[in-house]
Scaffold this motif. Sequence first.
Motif, short mmCIF file in Angstrom:
data_model
loop_
_atom_site.label_atom_id
_atom_site.label_comp_id
_atom_site.label_asym_id
_atom_site.label_seq_id
_atom_site.Cartn_x
_atom_site.Cartn_y
_atom_site.Cartn_z
N ILE A 1 0.85 -1.19 0.00
CA ILE A 1 0.00 0.00 0.00
C ILE A 1 0.88 1.24 0.00
O ILE A 1 1.81 1.35 0.82
CB ILE A 1 -0.92 0.02 1.24
CG1 ILE A 1 -1.65 -1.32 1.39
CG2 ILE A 1 -1.92 1.18 1.14
CD1 ILE A 1 -2.58 -1.64 0.27
N ARG A 2 0.63 2.17 -0.92
CA ARG A 2 1.38 3.42 -1.00
C ARG A 2 0.43 4.61 -0.87
O ARG A 2 -0.70 4.57 -1.33
CB ARG A 2 2.14 3.52 -2.33
CG ARG A 2 3.21 2.46 -2.53
CD ARG A 2 4.18 2.92 -3.62
NE ARG A 2 3.50 3.22 -4.86
CZ ARG A 2 3.28 2.34 -5.84
NH1 ARG A 2 3.69 1.09 -5.69
NH2 ARG A 2 2.67 2.69 -6.94
N HIS A 3 0.96 5.65 -0.22
CA HIS A 3 0.21 6.91 -0.11
C HIS A 3 1.15 8.05 -0.44
O HIS A 3 2.22 8.18 0.15
CB HIS A 3 -0.35 7.08 1.31
CG HIS A 3 -1.15 8.35 1.48
ND1 HIS A 3 -0.79 9.34 2.36
CD2 HIS A 3 -2.28 8.79 0.85
CE1 HIS A 3 -1.67 10.32 2.28
NE2 HIS A 3 -2.58 10.02 1.38
N CYS A 4 0.79 8.82 -1.43
CA CYS A 4 1.62 9.94 -1.89
C CYS A 4 3.02 9.45 -2.27
O CYS A 4 4.02 10.13 -2.04
CB CYS A 4 1.71 11.01 -0.81
SG CYS A 4 0.12 11.76 -0.39
N GLY A 5 3.09 8.28 -2.86
CA GLY A 5 4.35 7.75 -3.33
C GLY A 5 5.15 6.98 -2.30
O GLY A 5 6.08 6.27 -2.66
N GLY A 6 4.81 7.09 -1.02
CA GLY A 6 5.55 6.39 0.03
C GLY A 6 4.83 5.14 0.47
O GLY A 6 3.59 5.10 0.55
N VAL A 7 5.58 4.09 0.78
CA VAL A 7 5.00 2.83 1.24
C VAL A 7 4.53 2.98 2.68
O VAL A 7 5.28 3.43 3.55
CB VAL A 7 6.03 1.68 1.15
CG1 VAL A 7 5.47 0.40 1.73
CG2 VAL A 7 6.46 1.46 -0.29
N VAL A 8 3.28 2.61 2.94
CA VAL A 8 2.73 2.71 4.29
C VAL A 8 2.40 1.34 4.87
O VAL A 8 2.21 1.22 6.09
CB VAL A 8 1.45 3.59 4.31
CG1 VAL A 8 1.79 5.01 3.90
CG2 VAL A 8 0.37 3.02 3.38
N ALA A 9 2.35 0.30 4.04
CA ALA A 9 2.04 -1.03 4.57
C ALA A 9 2.42 -2.10 3.56
O ALA A 9 2.32 -1.88 2.34
CB ALA A 9 0.55 -1.14 4.92
N ARG A 10 2.89 -3.24 4.07
CA ARG A 10 3.14 -4.43 3.27
C ARG A 10 2.55 -5.61 4.02
O ARG A 10 2.81 -5.78 5.21
CB ARG A 10 4.65 -4.66 3.05
CG ARG A 10 5.38 -3.57 2.29
CD ARG A 10 6.86 -3.97 2.13
NE ARG A 10 7.68 -2.90 1.61
CZ ARG A 10 7.88 -2.66 0.32
NH1 ARG A 10 7.30 -3.43 -0.58
NH2 ARG A 10 8.65 -1.66 -0.07
N PHE A 11 1.78 -6.44 3.34
CA PHE A 11 1.20 -7.62 3.98
C PHE A 11 0.74 -8.59 2.90
O PHE A 11 0.77 -8.30 1.70
CB PHE A 11 0.03 -7.22 4.88
CG PHE A 11 -1.10 -6.50 4.17
CD1 PHE A 11 -2.20 -7.21 3.68
CD2 PHE A 11 -1.07 -5.13 3.99
CE1 PHE A 11 -3.23 -6.55 3.03
CE2 PHE A 11 -2.09 -4.47 3.33
CZ PHE A 11 -3.18 -5.18 2.85
N SER A 12 0.33 -9.77 3.32
CA SER A 12 -0.18 -10.80 2.41
C SER A 12 -1.64 -11.09 2.75
O SER A 12 -2.04 -11.00 3.91
CB SER A 12 0.65 -12.09 2.52
OG SER A 12 1.99 -11.85 2.16
N SER A 13 -2.41 -11.44 1.75
CA SER A 13 -3.82 -11.75 1.96
C SER A 13 -4.31 -12.67 0.85
O SER A 13 -3.77 -12.65 -0.27
CB SER A 13 -4.65 -10.46 1.98
OG SER A 13 -6.02 -10.75 2.21
#
Length: 298
Positions: A232-244
């Motif tokens: 997940i990115r917001h304004c170009g920066g990564v805010v979360a990484r996960f698996s689903s």
Amino acid sequence: MAAVELQRVQARAAALGLTLPPDAFLFSGSPGSFLTPDSVTQRYDRMVTRLGIGTTLHKLRHYSATELIAGGVDPRTVAGRLGHGGGGTTTLKTYTAWVAEADQRAAKGLGAGMPRRPAEMDPAERIRSKPRYPYEIVASALARQIAEGALPVGSDVPSAADLADKHDVSLATANRSLALVRDWGLLERDGRYRLRVADLADVQQDAEAPAAGSVTARLSDSEGDILLDLTIRHCGGVVARFSSVVDPRNAGELQQVLTDAVLRRGGDIGALNEYEMDVHRADETEPMVTFVASRRTA
């Protein structure tokens, strides 16, 4: 090893009714006498001939040296066993090839024990979060303005001349920045010269269009819910990484996963369209698709 051999020789002597004196030779044809060197050579030659091996007794010396070096024993120790002088200089000269090979194996072993190099960040993601060069800094700032709404959808983008003046860069650098932001899908051409801010929903539709080819093919290969790696990115920066576990072809499921992730991060659900979600297979680094929430469903 010598103690075992001594016990064996003593047992053989006892079986013959003989007693070995304390100064008896360990390797001997009879008690009290040593082997004639030529007899050892002859017996060795007969043995290798019988076995069909083309070698000589002297080559056992080279075999010992090369096996010790290949086994990681230092040249000084090997030199001592061979009777070489000069602290191993002669050994190094004679067995250079094996020493070099041992060094190569040592280097590989050292490299195998080092931690793996971390996976490189996606170039666009890296530029937006950590710009290095002037054109990247300008492009990142422009992308942030678009993400934050300072430049709304459909609005005209500052010209290259304006960007060059604002950021104190050359006109060529400013043009390169605009080209980069356009490559990210944030800008579209309005007429021949003017650029305006693109609708992110339209960008998402373009990414899923059959003309993209590779994206469509990879999505069509997916059957139902599968384990995916999500960024997940917001304004170009990564805010979360996960698996689903999710169906990458189901826009509704992707929308819900993105919504839940933003809520967990304490984000504003009303600004859901500012977020992007890269969808990867668990065993691939190239994203299958980048999902952006539609303004109509946010």
